[in-house]
Design a protein around this motif. Structure first.
Motif, PDB file in Angstrom:
ATOM      1  N   HIS A 187      38.586  36.855   5.481  1.00  0.00           N
ATOM      2  CA  HIS A 187      40.005  37.025   5.175  1.00  0.00           C
ATOM      3  C   HIS A 187      40.204  37.865   3.917  1.00  0.00           C
ATOM      4  CE1 HIS A 187      39.865  33.258   7.594  1.00  0.00           C
ATOM      5  NE2 HIS A 187      40.858  33.870   8.201  1.00  0.00           N
ATOM      6  N   ALA A 188      41.391  38.520   3.803  1.00  0.00           N
ATOM      7  CA  ALA A 188      41.630  39.422   2.679  1.00  0.00           C
ATOM      8  C   ALA A 188      43.102  39.509   2.339  1.00  0.00           C
ATOM      9  CB  ALA A 188      41.101  40.821   3.001  1.00  0.00           C
ATOM     10  N   ASP A 189      43.373  39.965   1.135  1.00  0.00           N
ATOM     11  CA  ASP A 189      44.707  40.425   0.746  1.00  0.00           C
ATOM     12  C   ASP A 189      44.538  41.549  -0.265  1.00  0.00           C
ATOM     13  OD1 ASP A 189      47.418  40.710   0.789  1.00  0.00           O
ATOM     14  OD2 ASP A 189      47.879  38.671   0.150  1.00  0.00           O
ATOM     15  N   PHE A 190      45.634  42.282  -0.495  1.00  0.00           N
ATOM     16  CA  PHE A 190      45.575  43.539  -1.231  1.00  0.00           C
ATOM     17  C   PHE A 190      46.372  43.465  -2.532  1.00  0.00           C
ATOM     18  CE2 PHE A 190      44.716  44.267   3.140  1.00  0.00           C
ATOM     19  CZ  PHE A 190      43.871  45.367   3.228  1.00  0.00           C
ATOM     20  N   ARG A 233      45.939  34.813  -0.375  1.00  0.00           N
ATOM     21  CA  ARG A 233      47.271  35.417  -0.488  1.00  0.00           C
ATOM     22  C   ARG A 233      47.558  35.720  -1.949  1.00  0.00           C
ATOM     23  NH1 ARG A 233      46.880  36.111   3.986  1.00  0.00           N
ATOM     24  NH2 ARG A 233      48.268  35.746   5.740  1.00  0.00           N
ATOM     25  N   VAL A 234      48.233  36.843  -2.180  1.00  0.00           N
ATOM     26  CA  VAL A 234      48.560  37.254  -3.532  1.00  0.00           C
ATOM     27  C   VAL A 234      49.976  36.803  -3.882  1.00  0.00           C
ATOM     28  CG1 VAL A 234      49.393  39.545  -2.840  1.00  0.00           C
ATOM     29  CG2 VAL A 234      48.467  39.207  -5.148  1.00  0.00           C
ATOM     30  N   SER A 235      50.193  36.456  -5.148  1.00  0.00           N
ATOM     31  CA  SER A 235      51.509  36.027  -5.612  1.00  0.00           C
ATOM     32  C   SER A 235      52.507  37.177  -5.487  1.00  0.00           C
ATOM     33  CB  SER A 235      51.433  35.547  -7.062  1.00  0.00           C
ATOM     34  OG  SER A 235      51.007  36.593  -7.922  1.00  0.00           O
ATOM     35  N   PRO A 236      53.804  36.869  -5.437  1.00  0.00           N
ATOM     36  CA  PRO A 236      54.806  37.929  -5.254  1.00  0.00           C
ATOM     37  C   PRO A 236      54.741  39.040  -6.296  1.00  0.00           C
ATOM     38  CG  PRO A 236      55.794  35.781  -4.885  1.00  0.00           C
ATOM     39  CD  PRO A 236      54.413  35.523  -5.400  1.00  0.00           C
ATOM     40  N   ASP A 237      54.357  38.706  -7.530  1.00  0.00           N
ATOM     41  CA  ASP A 237      54.278  39.726  -8.566  1.00  0.00           C
ATOM     42  C   ASP A 237      52.929  40.439  -8.595  1.00  0.00           C
ATOM     43  OD1 ASP A 237      52.607  37.806  -9.649  1.00  0.00           O
ATOM     44  OD2 ASP A 237      53.856  37.400 -11.401  1.00  0.00           O
ATOM     45  N   GLY A 238      52.032  40.053  -7.705  1.00  0.00           N
ATOM     46  CA  GLY A 238      50.748  40.724  -7.583  1.00  0.00           C
ATOM     47  C   GLY A 238      49.705  40.342  -8.610  1.00  0.00           C
ATOM     48  N   LYS A 239      49.991  39.363  -9.444  1.00  0.00           N
ATOM     49  CA  LYS A 239      49.082  39.049 -10.545  1.00  0.00           C
ATOM     50  C   LYS A 239      47.986  38.044 -10.198  1.00  0.00           C
ATOM     51  CE  LYS A 239      52.530  40.105 -14.084  1.00  0.00           C
ATOM     52  NZ  LYS A 239      53.343  39.574 -15.214  1.00  0.00           N
ATOM     53  N   PHE A 241      45.798  35.870  -7.138  1.00  0.00           N
ATOM     54  CA  PHE A 241      45.400  35.663  -5.754  1.00  0.00           C
ATOM     55  C   PHE A 241      45.126  34.176  -5.550  1.00  0.00           C
ATOM     56  CE2 PHE A 241      44.883  40.116  -6.212  1.00  0.00           C
ATOM     57  CZ  PHE A 241      44.880  40.680  -4.944  1.00  0.00           C
ATOM     58  N   TYR A 242      45.722  33.610  -4.491  1.00  0.00           N
ATOM     59  CA  TYR A 242      45.516  32.218  -4.121  1.00  0.00           C
ATOM     60  C   TYR A 242      44.466  32.179  -3.015  1.00  0.00           C
ATOM     61  CZ  TYR A 242      49.780  30.934  -6.689  1.00  0.00           C
ATOM     62  OH  TYR A 242      50.729  30.708  -7.675  1.00  0.00           O
ATOM     63  N   VAL A 243      43.407  31.398  -3.214  1.00  0.00           N
ATOM     64  CA  VAL A 243      42.292  31.349  -2.271  1.00  0.00           C
ATOM     65  C   VAL A 243      42.115  29.925  -1.758  1.00  0.00           C
ATOM     66  CG1 VAL A 243      39.832  31.767  -1.929  1.00  0.00           C
ATOM     67  CG2 VAL A 243      41.139  33.239  -3.487  1.00  0.00           C
ATOM     68  N   ALA A 244      42.310  29.733  -0.454  1.00  0.00           N
ATOM     69  CA  ALA A 244      42.117  28.418   0.158  1.00  0.00           C
ATOM     70  C   ALA A 244      40.630  28.135   0.314  1.00  0.00           C
ATOM     71  CB  ALA A 244      42.803  28.370   1.525  1.00  0.00           C
ATOM     72  N   ASP A 245      40.223  26.886   0.017  1.00  0.00           N
ATOM     73  CA  ASP A 245      38.825  26.497   0.168  1.00  0.00           C
ATOM     74  C   ASP A 245      38.753  25.217   0.991  1.00  0.00           C
ATOM     75  OD1 ASP A 245      36.192  25.306  -0.273  1.00  0.00           O
ATOM     76  OD2 ASP A 245      35.934  26.856  -1.805  1.00  0.00           O
ATOM     77  N   LYS A 282      57.823  30.268  -2.259  1.00  0.00           N
ATOM     78  CA  LYS A 282      56.902  29.189  -1.913  1.00  0.00           C
ATOM     79  C   LYS A 282      55.704  29.739  -1.146  1.00  0.00           C
ATOM     80  CE  LYS A 282      59.753  25.798  -3.253  1.00  0.00           C
ATOM     81  NZ  LYS A 282      60.882  26.626  -3.704  1.00  0.00           N
ATOM     82  N   LEU A 283      54.622  28.950  -1.164  1.00  0.00           N
ATOM     83  CA  LEU A 283      53.442  29.256  -0.369  1.00  0.00           C
ATOM     84  C   LEU A 283      53.127  28.048   0.491  1.00  0.00           C
ATOM     85  CD1 LEU A 283      51.122  31.322   0.143  1.00  0.00           C
ATOM     86  CD2 LEU A 283      49.790  30.066  -1.567  1.00  0.00           C
ATOM     87  N   TYR A 284      53.147  28.241   1.810  1.00  0.00           N
ATOM     88  CA  TYR A 284      52.813  27.165   2.746  1.00  0.00           C
ATOM     89  C   TYR A 284      51.298  27.166   2.958  1.00  0.00           C
ATOM     90  CZ  TYR A 284      57.819  27.565   3.742  1.00  0.00           C
ATOM     91  OH  TYR A 284      59.177  27.617   3.633  1.00  0.00           O
ATOM     92  N   VAL A 285      50.678  26.016   2.742  1.00  0.00           N
ATOM     93  CA  VAL A 285      49.226  25.893   2.815  1.00  0.00           C
ATOM     94  C   VAL A 285      48.840  24.917   3.924  1.00  0.00           C
ATOM     95  CG1 VAL A 285      47.123  25.304   1.550  1.00  0.00           C
ATOM     96  CG2 VAL A 285      49.075  26.308   0.328  1.00  0.00           C
TER      97      VAL A 285
END
Length: 387
Positions: A187-190, A233-239, A241-245, A282-285
């Protein structure tokens, strides 16, 4: 006296300088994106162009559908979200993993990675008819993304620890990039400017940072709990990265630019898929819970809701009887979160206001379902990373 951008007053040319100050502030907030990438219109919320029902003209006439790839029955079930019923199904290649919207929003690609066999393929779906086309043979397409300028598809060849850059329409191979230390790359985000991407390494407890301009590995990051990183997933401001484990039962916080771990948020058992709300707050996990097929982790599945501003869990939505929520996305109006029930052969639709859930029976081991159409100007891949 003078007037400047720090709020000090002037008696002369105040209006002109105030205007210049506004221009200076706007310029300071401008994100310098890579060539060919659409501009970032709101640096504080990169998801602002994928808000409530903000459809591109390209998707006009596309059928409102939920496309569910079933890993073990080698088919895709199609759900009408207005009735919550299955309205179609069709066979695809071996072991379909995800349904991926193309960068130009004109095709939905089913990634059939064949799980160790040599007959991987990509099946195109026409979103205007909901029908599949002829599959293209491709090496081990576990997942797929697109370069921020839309010029290349990035096929994630998980079994080979490799990214294959391909023509986004014909899928002809252009180049390959090996990430040998990233076992189970998936998985990835930019970054907000499109200059780099961060991929998770499921079987190594690591992340890998990829230079998207020069297409090279920038480095690896070993996560503190040495678990099984999944979605990112990256936060809205791009600062951040949220990584699920899945093994650590929570979400790492990663400073993308410095590529360092800066925190951890406990969520639920088997933390797996993540999706921003339509308003970007919000971020749904998805916490997948008990893995009935492959062993631990043990426990009930659920959905946690993280507030981006506070980085705190503000809600938890249990599934009656347990469940195994995995991958999916949010509807265009933001009212429903659709997730596959990986080990229960069902799909869940969560009411994002109440957390209550509807359950629909599908094929065997559903995985990366796509909600379509999605708001946004373009897709960076997966089940709909819309910008």
């Amino acid at each position: 006296m003078r007037f400047d951008c720090f709020g000090r007053f002037a008696l002369r040319a105040g209006a002109v300088l105030a205007g210049l100050c506004v221009t200076a502030v706007a310029a300071a907030q401008t994100v310098q994106t890579v060539p060919g990438m659409p501009p970032v219109t709101n640096p504080n919320n990169m998801y602002s162009n994928a808000g409530f029902n903000m459809f591109s003209p390209v998707v006009k006439g596309d059928l409102p559908r939920i496309y569910v790839p079933n890993l073990r029955s080698n088919d895709v079930y199609v759900i009408d979200p207005s009735t919550f019923t299955v309205v179609d199904k069709f066979p695809v290649g071996r072991s379909p993993q995800h349904v991926v919207p193309s960068w130009d929003l004109r095709t939905l690609w089913v990634t059939n990675n064949a799980e160790g066999h040599n007959d991987g393929s990509l099946t195109p779906i026409d979103p205007k008819t909901g029908k599949p086309g002829k599959a293209d043979p491709v090496d081990d397409p576990y997942n797929m993304y697109f370069t921020p300028d839309g010029k290349e598809a990035i096929v994630v060849a998980e079994a080979f620890a490799r990214l294959d850059f391909r023509n986004p329409h014909t899928m002809a191979l252009i180049s390959r990039l090996s990430a040998p230390e990233c076992k189970g790359i998936n998985h990835a985000d930019f970054s907000i400017d499109g200059k780099y991407a961060i991929f998770t390494c499921e079987f190594g407890g690591k992340l890998v940072k990829i230079d998207m301009v020069n297409q090279k590995v920038l480095g690896y990051l070993q996560l503190s709990k040495h678990g099984m990183p999944q979605d990112i997933r990256v936060s809205p401001d791009g600062k951040v990265f949220y990584v699920a484990d899945m093994m650590a039962n929570g979400v790492y916080l990663i400073d993308g630019d410095s590529f360092k771990q800066i925190g951890f948020i406990k969520t639920g058992i088997g933390t797996h898929g993540m999706y921003p709300s339509r308003d970007g707050t919000k971020l749904y996990v998805a916490n997948r819970g008990s893995n009935k097929v492959h062993g631990p982790p043990h426990g009930p599945g659920s959905v946690s809701v993280i507030d981006f501003a506070t980085r705190k869990v503000v809600a938890n939505w249990p599934i009656p009887g347990g469940g195994s929520p995995d991958m999916g996305n949010v509807t265009a109006d933001g009212k429903w979160l659709w997730l596959s029930g990986r080990f229960d052969d069902v799909v869940y639709a969560f009411d994002t206001t109440t957390g209550k859930v509807k359950i629909i029976k599908v094929g065997m081991e559903p995985h990366g379902l796509a909600v379509w159409p999605q708001p946004g100007r373009y897709s960076l891949g997966h089940t709909g990373i819309m910008r």
